[in-house]
Design a protein around this motif. Sequence first.
Motif, PDB file in Angstrom:
ATOM      1  N   SER A 316      38.415  45.583  17.108  1.00 57.76           N
ATOM      2  CA  SER A 316      37.900  45.264  18.448  1.00 57.76           C
ATOM      3  C   SER A 316      36.613  44.451  18.418  1.00 57.76           C
ATOM      4  N   LYS A 317      35.970  44.370  17.254  1.00 56.21           N
ATOM      5  CA  LYS A 317      34.753  43.558  17.121  1.00 56.21           C
ATOM      6  C   LYS A 317      35.161  42.119  16.844  1.00 56.21           C
ATOM      7  N   LYS A 335      36.588  37.393  26.770  1.00 54.60           N
ATOM      8  CA  LYS A 335      36.196  38.621  27.449  1.00 54.60           C
ATOM      9  C   LYS A 335      37.103  38.943  28.626  1.00 54.60           C
ATOM     10  N   SER A 348      38.898  47.698  24.805  1.00 60.85           N
ATOM     11  CA  SER A 348      37.750  46.899  25.230  1.00 60.85           C
ATOM     12  C   SER A 348      37.151  46.215  24.013  1.00 60.85           C
ATOM     13  N   ASP A 350      34.706  44.010  21.764  1.00 54.20           N
ATOM     14  CA  ASP A 350      33.264  43.738  21.719  1.00 54.20           C
ATOM     15  C   ASP A 350      33.093  42.289  21.273  1.00 54.20           C
ATOM     16  N   ILE A 352      31.140  39.057  20.466  1.00 55.40           N
ATOM     17  CA  ILE A 352      29.791  38.674  20.046  1.00 55.40           C
ATOM     18  C   ILE A 352      29.721  37.160  19.937  1.00 55.40           C
TER      19      ILE A 352
END
Length: 386
Positions: A316-317, A335, A348, A350, A352
Amino acid sequence: MKLFSRENERVANLHIDIRSSGIGLMLTHHEDKKIEIVYTNRFLASTTNNEMLKPETLKEALNKILSDFVTNKMGDVLTKNKIKIKSIDVNFAAPWYEAKLKQISLQKENPIIFTKEVYNSLIQNEPLLNSDVSGNKKTIEKNIVHVRLNNYELLDPFNKPTKDINIAFYVGQVDLATLNNVTEVIKNHFSAKDLEFHSHAFIIYNTLRNLFLNLSSFVFIDVSAEVTEIGVVKNNLLSSVATLPQGKRSLIEAFAKSCNMDYQNAVSSLAMLSRGELDDKCTMKYSDILKIEAAKWSDNIKKVFADISGTDCLPSKIFVLSDTDIQSTISSIFKSETLKESCLQGKSGDIIEFNYKLFNDKISLENEVSTDPLFTISALSTGYME
């Protein structure tokens, strides 16, 4: 009259970044435990016709860029910063390279000692690992990603007892003619400098893995002009690399067509949208158009993720790298709820945005020098490439 003595000179790296849309140059050196970026510049293949670099135009473009740098910029930059260029790193982004991943495993009922002889016996019948040339491709990097004995990754695995051996390799290859042309041009300008070649996927993977030691699984997405590179890292292993034939140009052109504006105005409008600088009417209109384009991206990315991850859940990252002028827009797409539902199985993610601000404890900028995510990752990589 000497402005400074040879003893006070500091060594610097010249980075040459070859992408689909153009070539970037960057000069870095280490200063007070930081990497200082003292010069950057990006040269587009064409600023008028939105043309891409091609194999037949690369050599001429690179020669022109280096000639301009050596003649008009290099002397002032080196003198001002009291540095001398020691080495040159050439980083190939898609579509200029091909990444190949290889794992070799051995299981035994009884323990054996993992020696260099055992290692050599495991790889001796692997053509990818024993030859630097394969057809018209030249291997530019051949890296051991990990050595695991009994499922434990070891930095010094030799002379250890084990019943289970797993070795993972990353091999980056470039067209032989392209590599010869690039080498010839660089050597014409910097004949005595150390020269190293890397592929962008490995630079991103290796640098992120070392920057975030507690993060063992993640996805990185590098959006360039024509293509998007996607890498999946699971348990510290780069398990998949894929290229999506869709980049920022297709997004901007679709947006420009829908809004009846030219390419540059579309870039400016998307940047203003991401910064919240448009009026409510324009914001609503442009946001709706962007959602439509995000849905198209989602469909294509979903297919890529399905191919490289199967039924497994993706990490998820997600690190997103792209040109500065479009990064906020690209991040907003990743997003989006549409992408989250289709690609992350409802999790969800994440997201970056990879940028210089994340690493201001590791990087400093010379006055009036700008950077972008692509230069930043290349600069950081100098501390982690073997």
